[in-house]
Design a protein around this motif. Structure first.
Motif, PDB file in Angstrom:
ATOM      1  N   TYR A 177     -12.082   6.653  16.792  1.00 55.05           N
ATOM      2  CA  TYR A 177     -11.845   5.412  16.059  1.00 55.05           C
ATOM      3  C   TYR A 177     -13.124   4.946  15.378  1.00 55.05           C
ATOM      4  O   TYR A 177     -14.202   4.978  15.969  1.00 55.05           O
ATOM      5  CB  TYR A 177     -11.343   4.314  17.003  1.00 55.05           C
ATOM      6  CG  TYR A 177     -10.110   4.708  17.781  1.00 55.05           C
ATOM      7  CD1 TYR A 177      -8.887   4.886  17.152  1.00 55.05           C
ATOM      8  CD2 TYR A 177     -10.164   4.893  19.162  1.00 55.05           C
ATOM      9  CE1 TYR A 177      -7.748   5.241  17.862  1.00 55.05           C
ATOM     10  CE2 TYR A 177      -9.035   5.242  19.889  1.00 55.05           C
ATOM     11  CZ  TYR A 177      -7.836   5.420  19.234  1.00 55.05           C
ATOM     12  OH  TYR A 177      -6.712   5.775  19.931  1.00 55.05           O
ATOM     13  N   SER A 178     -12.995   4.493  14.140  1.00 55.03           N
ATOM     14  CA  SER A 178     -14.155   3.970  13.414  1.00 55.03           C
ATOM     15  C   SER A 178     -14.073   2.450  13.341  1.00 55.03           C
ATOM     16  O   SER A 178     -12.986   1.864  13.471  1.00 55.03           O
ATOM     17  CB  SER A 178     -14.198   4.561  12.001  1.00 55.03           C
ATOM     18  OG  SER A 178     -13.003   4.245  11.292  1.00 55.03           O
ATOM     19  N   ASN A 179     -15.212   1.823  13.151  1.00 57.37           N
ATOM     20  CA  ASN A 179     -15.287   0.357  13.040  1.00 57.37           C
ATOM     21  C   ASN A 179     -14.654  -0.354  14.223  1.00 57.37           C
ATOM     22  O   ASN A 179     -13.986  -1.376  14.073  1.00 57.37           O
ATOM     23  CB  ASN A 179     -14.628  -0.109  11.739  1.00 57.37           C
ATOM     24  CG  ASN A 179     -15.314   0.470  10.521  1.00 57.37           C
ATOM     25  OD1 ASN A 179     -16.538   0.578  10.483  1.00 57.37           O
ATOM     26  ND2 ASN A 179     -14.526   0.858   9.527  1.00 57.37           N
ATOM     27  N   LEU A 180     -14.845   0.184  15.408  1.00 55.22           N
ATOM     28  CA  LEU A 180     -14.289  -0.421  16.625  1.00 55.22           C
ATOM     29  C   LEU A 180     -15.047  -1.700  16.973  1.00 55.22           C
ATOM     30  O   LEU A 180     -16.254  -1.793  16.771  1.00 55.22           O
ATOM     31  CB  LEU A 180     -14.372   0.581  17.771  1.00 55.22           C
ATOM     32  CG  LEU A 180     -13.797   0.162  19.125  1.00 55.22           C
ATOM     33  CD1 LEU A 180     -13.103   1.356  19.789  1.00 55.22           C
ATOM     34  CD2 LEU A 180     -14.905  -0.355  20.047  1.00 55.22           C
ATOM     35  N   GLU A 181     -14.328  -2.683  17.503  1.00 55.01           N
ATOM     36  CA  GLU A 181     -14.945  -3.926  17.961  1.00 55.01           C
ATOM     37  C   GLU A 181     -14.581  -4.165  19.416  1.00 55.01           C
ATOM     38  O   GLU A 181     -13.578  -3.636  19.919  1.00 55.01           O
ATOM     39  CB  GLU A 181     -14.482  -5.097  17.093  1.00 55.01           C
ATOM     40  CG  GLU A 181     -15.008  -4.996  15.658  1.00 55.01           C
ATOM     41  CD  GLU A 181     -14.448  -6.070  14.747  1.00 55.01           C
ATOM     42  OE1 GLU A 181     -13.324  -6.544  15.013  1.00 55.01           O
ATOM     43  OE2 GLU A 181     -15.118  -6.427  13.769  1.00 55.01           O
ATOM     44  N   VAL A 182     -15.394  -4.948  20.087  1.00 54.52           N
ATOM     45  CA  VAL A 182     -15.176  -5.253  21.500  1.00 54.52           C
ATOM     46  C   VAL A 182     -14.606  -6.657  21.639  1.00 54.52           C
ATOM     47  O   VAL A 182     -14.998  -7.579  20.921  1.00 54.52           O
ATOM     48  CB  VAL A 182     -16.491  -5.125  22.306  1.00 54.52           C
ATOM     49  CG1 VAL A 182     -16.338  -5.691  23.715  1.00 54.52           C
ATOM     50  CG2 VAL A 182     -16.923  -3.659  22.383  1.00 54.52           C
TER      51      VAL A 182
END
Length: 303
Positions: free
Chosen positions: A196-201
């Motif tokens: 996955y790209s541009n993943l956020e937490v």
């Protein structure tokens, strides 16, 4: 027609015990609303007993009895219709955890379920995360507790994987988390997020909530990796006493907030996330919604 009823959730964690009472507001033709009515937190810190000695001490057994008696009276005063009490990491691992559960039920009538890490992650995932996520993005949900941390990967609005790790703030304070546990977590995050790209937490837990509140950010805005790193370094520059006196942190927050930061920062680093969102949700919220949607067993009001 308007219908309002009250449900309660008891979250017995390794650092603190919480009672959340929520109003369930139903209106014909409208989405149901969940509105917090009361939240009580008692910092018993069962994990300090269990993770070092394997059992809950006599003193904390007595405190638990007093706390559950008080919670019972509060639920009665609020006219709570249904409740569920969940105990997590510390009670799971305590040799006398089941014994204490039986004693509490005998003395107070409060019924406690000791849940495993997977069930804990599932209940947390039942919260209204959909209100905070975008369907075209991927998130790593991180719920940091005293004894364990629950991780879930959410892709296009659906949970695609989750796991509980025995890495928590109280364990870290006691220096009983081995390097192998950190390595296992790093490998799991790398494996589950690499595609996955541009993943956020998305972070939940009392410590990240406190950090977010102090940041002054709007609820819809995230904290950056740079901000959290700077805050982490700032916390480390103060002594425990200074964090209480100068930073206005409660004494049971002033020590665990540093290892909590370490866990969130590690999750962000290993997943490649540049920001972390902090909605005010957690296990207690998940319990309330799970009761309402009949996803978990619940208890009727205590007379």
């Amino acid at each position: 027609m308007l219908n309002i009823k009250k449900y309660a959730a008891i979250d017995i964690g390794s650092n603190a015990v919480r009672l959340l009472i929520s109003n369930i507001i139903e209106m014909n033709g409208e989405p149901v609303q969940f509105k917090k009515s009361s939240l009580v937190r008692v910092p018993i810190r069962l994990g300090e007993d269990v993770f070092v000695n394997g059992i809950i001490s006599k003193e904390n057994k007595a405190r638990m009895l007093d706390t559950m008696s008080a919670f019972k009276l509060l639920m009665k005063s609020h006219k709570v219709l249904k409740y569920k009490a969940c105990a997590t990491s510390a009670m799971r691992e305590a040799e006398n955890g089941k014994e204490l559960v039986d004693l509490i039920y005998k003395e107070t009538g409060v019924n406690i379920d000791i849940i495993d890490g997977q069930e804990e992650a599932t209940i947390i995932a039942a919260t209204d995360l959909k209100d905070f996520i975008k369907l075209d993005k991927t998130y790593l949900y991180v719920d940091v507790g005293g004894g364990s941390t629950e991780f879930s990967v959410i892709h296009q609005g659906e949970k695609v994987d989750s796991k509980s790790f025995k890495i928590g703030t109280v364990r870290l304070l006691k220096d009983i988390v081995k390097n192998e546990a950190w390595k296992e977590l790093e490998e799991w995050i790398n494996l589950k997020t690499k595609n996955y790209s541009n993943l956020e937490v998305i972070g939940s837990g009392g410590n990240i909530n406190k950090i977010f509140k102090l940041s002054g950010k709007a609820q819809s805005k995230p904290l950056t990796y740079f901000y959290l790193t700077s805050y982490y370094k700032m916390l480390q520059s103060y002594s425990y006493e200074e964090r209480i006196y100068k930073l206005d942190l409660n004494q049971d927050r002033a020590d665990v907030i540093i290892p909590a930061c370490r866990i969130y920062l590690s999750a962000m680093k290993w997943s490649g996330a540049k920001s972390i969102y902090v909605p005010k949700i957690g296990l207690s919220d998940g319990i309330i919604k799970s009761i309402y949607h009949n996803k978990v067993s619940s208890q009727l009001k205590i007379d």
